[in-house]
Enzyme design. Structure first.
Site, PDB file in Angstrom:
ATOM      1  N   GLY A  14       0.786  -1.239   0.000  1.00 58.67           N
ATOM      2  CA  GLY A  14       0.000   0.000   0.000  1.00 58.67           C
ATOM      3  C   GLY A  14       0.812   1.280   0.000  1.00 58.67           C
ATOM      4  O   GLY A  14       0.325   2.320   0.453  1.00 58.67           O
ATOM      5  N   ARG A  67     -14.922 -15.508 -10.934  1.00 56.75           N
ATOM      6  CA  ARG A  67     -14.321 -14.185 -10.829  1.00 56.75           C
ATOM      7  C   ARG A  67     -15.381 -13.082 -10.741  1.00 56.75           C
ATOM      8  O   ARG A  67     -15.265 -12.136  -9.971  1.00 56.75           O
ATOM      9  CB  ARG A  67     -13.430 -13.942 -12.056  1.00 56.75           C
ATOM     10  CG  ARG A  67     -12.340 -12.944 -11.848  1.00 56.75           C
ATOM     11  CD  ARG A  67     -11.519 -12.781 -13.095  1.00 56.75           C
ATOM     12  NE  ARG A  67     -10.614 -13.877 -13.376  1.00 56.75           N
ATOM     13  CZ  ARG A  67      -9.466 -14.081 -12.724  1.00 56.75           C
ATOM     14  NH1 ARG A  67      -9.085 -13.269 -11.782  1.00 56.75           N
ATOM     15  NH2 ARG A  67      -8.705 -15.097 -13.036  1.00 56.75           N
ATOM     16  N   ARG A  93      -5.429  -9.108  -8.309  1.00 57.64           N
ATOM     17  CA  ARG A  93      -6.410  -9.989  -8.950  1.00 57.64           C
ATOM     18  C   ARG A  93      -6.791  -9.417 -10.308  1.00 57.64           C
ATOM     19  O   ARG A  93      -6.930  -8.190 -10.444  1.00 57.64           O
ATOM     20  CB  ARG A  93      -7.702 -10.090  -8.104  1.00 57.64           C
ATOM     21  CG  ARG A  93      -7.504 -10.462  -6.668  1.00 57.64           C
ATOM     22  CD  ARG A  93      -6.922 -11.815  -6.457  1.00 57.64           C
ATOM     23  NE  ARG A  93      -7.744 -12.899  -6.979  1.00 57.64           N
ATOM     24  CZ  ARG A  93      -7.376 -14.178  -6.966  1.00 57.64           C
ATOM     25  NH1 ARG A  93      -6.208 -14.522  -6.449  1.00 57.64           N
ATOM     26  NH2 ARG A  93      -8.166 -15.116  -7.455  1.00 57.64           N
ATOM     27  N   ASN A 109      -5.137   2.084 -13.149  1.00 56.92           N
ATOM     28  CA  ASN A 109      -4.145   1.220 -12.526  1.00 56.92           C
ATOM     29  C   ASN A 109      -2.787   1.895 -12.654  1.00 56.92           C
ATOM     30  O   ASN A 109      -2.587   2.735 -13.538  1.00 56.92           O
ATOM     31  CB  ASN A 109      -4.122  -0.130 -13.263  1.00 56.92           C
ATOM     32  CG  ASN A 109      -3.091  -1.091 -12.699  1.00 56.92           C
ATOM     33  OD1 ASN A 109      -2.955  -1.246 -11.476  1.00 56.92           O
ATOM     34  ND2 ASN A 109      -2.340  -1.741 -13.580  1.00 56.92           N
ATOM     35  N   HIS A 111       1.266   0.747 -13.171  1.00 60.80           N
ATOM     36  CA  HIS A 111       2.103  -0.413 -13.501  1.00 60.80           C
ATOM     37  C   HIS A 111       3.555   0.057 -13.574  1.00 60.80           C
ATOM     38  O   HIS A 111       3.837   1.095 -14.183  1.00 60.80           O
ATOM     39  CB  HIS A 111       1.658  -1.004 -14.838  1.00 60.80           C
ATOM     40  CG  HIS A 111       2.438  -2.223 -15.235  1.00 60.80           C
ATOM     41  ND1 HIS A 111       2.230  -3.461 -14.656  1.00 60.80           N
ATOM     42  CD2 HIS A 111       3.440  -2.399 -16.138  1.00 60.80           C
ATOM     43  CE1 HIS A 111       3.070  -4.339 -15.198  1.00 60.80           C
ATOM     44  NE2 HIS A 111       3.818  -3.719 -16.091  1.00 60.80           N
ATOM     45  N   ALA A 175       9.079   7.152  -8.267  1.00 63.10           N
ATOM     46  CA  ALA A 175       8.387   7.873  -9.346  1.00 63.10           C
ATOM     47  C   ALA A 175       6.880   7.600  -9.305  1.00 63.10           C
ATOM     48  O   ALA A 175       6.069   8.504  -9.557  1.00 63.10           O
ATOM     49  CB  ALA A 175       8.970   7.461 -10.694  1.00 63.10           C
ATOM     50  N   GLU A 176       6.519   6.376  -8.959  1.00 60.60           N
ATOM     51  CA  GLU A 176       5.087   6.037  -8.854  1.00 60.60           C
ATOM     52  C   GLU A 176       4.392   6.931  -7.838  1.00 60.60           C
ATOM     53  O   GLU A 176       3.264   7.386  -8.044  1.00 60.60           O
ATOM     54  CB  GLU A 176       4.911   4.576  -8.420  1.00 60.60           C
ATOM     55  CG  GLU A 176       5.353   3.559  -9.450  1.00 60.60           C
ATOM     56  CD  GLU A 176       5.097   2.127  -8.988  1.00 60.60           C
ATOM     57  OE1 GLU A 176       4.002   1.837  -8.491  1.00 60.60           O
ATOM     58  OE2 GLU A 176       6.019   1.298  -9.117  1.00 60.60           O
TER      59      GLU A 176
HETATM   60  C1  GRF Z   1       3.608  -1.097  -7.419  1.00 59.47           C
HETATM   61  O1  GRF Z   1       4.881  -1.264  -7.980  1.00 59.47           O
HETATM   62  C2  GRF Z   1       2.570  -0.944  -8.498  1.00 59.47           C
HETATM   63  O2  GRF Z   1       3.038  -0.286  -9.642  1.00 59.47           O
HETATM   64  C3  GRF Z   1       2.243  -2.373  -8.842  1.00 59.47           C
HETATM   65  O3  GRF Z   1       2.281  -3.051  -7.604  1.00 59.47           O
HETATM   66  C4  GRF Z   1       3.138  -2.355  -6.698  1.00 59.47           C
HETATM   67  C5  GRF Z   1       2.314  -2.047  -5.492  1.00 59.47           C
HETATM   68  O4  GRF Z   1       3.092  -1.475  -4.461  1.00 59.47           O
HETATM   69  N1  GRF Z   1       0.985  -2.463  -9.534  1.00 59.47           N
HETATM   70  P1  GRF Z   1       2.363  -0.800  -3.223  1.00 59.47           P
HETATM   71  O5  GRF Z   1       1.438  -1.858  -2.638  1.00 59.47           O
HETATM   72  O6  GRF Z   1       1.617   0.387  -3.727  1.00 59.47           O
HETATM   73  O7  GRF Z   1       3.452  -0.424  -2.269  1.00 59.47           O
END
Ligand code: GRF
Length: 216
Positions: A14, A67, A93, A109, A111, A175-176
């Site tokens: 998270g 699902r 999932r 999302n 990625h 960066a995320e």
């Molecule tokens: C992140 O690298 C995200 O891009 C990918 O899963 C990871 C989740 O990390 N989809 P966190 O749970 O937000 O720390």
């Protein structure tokens, strides 16, 4: 304008959720996190949500006949909290076409690669194997196909000599944490439009690009 009511789906750590929670603390931020839903009761992100005073729900994926029935339970948990927009943040999932269509263009999302390169699992290791000099992350609208859909924003980071999947992942993760709150801001401000499976960001020349020097 009322803040966009956002639900976040998680399965684990998270840290991206934390970045969104932190951004949403600012009174001027145009989105509010109103619910965090996890398929795992032990997801660390649930504690982050509780600490921020955000309601949580656990919807275990086991025990559903298929699902879609799991996705219907997720959907119900989100709707019960008045969620208008959904962010996937480390949600492990695959979502059914039913869910994806129900939330079409209201579901994003993040990625850890520059899509469409390196879809699927371990994209950081895939990037190292391919020998690319730049990698990064992508915030995109979700479509039924995994890691595909109109791209809202990308952030690039360098791949450096001696990188391992872990060091690259850490650089991308930093960066995320900047990219996701920015992407959600653009969306909540109503500046993001999907046109023919491409995103147009209003009022921004290079609105969808973040470059990160060195350590991100
Ligand atoms: C992140 O690298 C995200 O891009 C990918 O899963 C990871 C989740 O990390 N989809 P966190 O749970 O937000 O720390």
């Amino acid at each position: 304008m009322a803040a966009l009511k956002v639900g976040v789906l998680i399965s684990g750590r998270g840290s991206n959720l934390q970045a969104l929670l932190d951004a949403a603390q600012a009174p001027s931020y145009p989105a509010e996190i109103v619910a965090v839903v996890s398929n795992r009761a032990d997801a660390q992100g649930l504690e982050r949500a509780s600490r921020a005073g955000v309601p949580t729900a656990v919807v275990p994926h086991r025990g559903h006949r298929d699902r879609e029935s799991f996705d219907r339970a997720l959907d119900a948990a989100l709707r019960a909290h008045g969620v208008e927009f959904v962010c996937l943040a480390g949600f492990m999932r695959l979502l059914s076409p039913w869910f994806v269509e129900n939330w079409r263009d209201k579901l994003v999302n993040i990625h850890p690669s520059l899509l469409p390169a390196f879809k699927g699992l371990e994209p950081q290791a895939q990037a190292l194997t391919a020998g690319v000099r730049l990698s990064g992350c992508t915030v995109h609208f979700v479509r039924a196909e995994m890691d595909a859909g109109p791209i809202v924003l990308q952030a690039a980071v360098p791949v450096v000599e001696g990188d391992t999947a872990d060091t690259l992942a850490a650089r991308i993760l930093a960066a995320e944490h900047r990219a996701y709150p920015l992407a959600l801001r653009l969306i909540a401000e109503g500046r993001v439009r999907v046109e023919g499976e491409r995103v147009v960001v209003a009022g921004a020349g290079a609105g969808g690009v973040l470059m990160s020097p060195g350590g991100g």
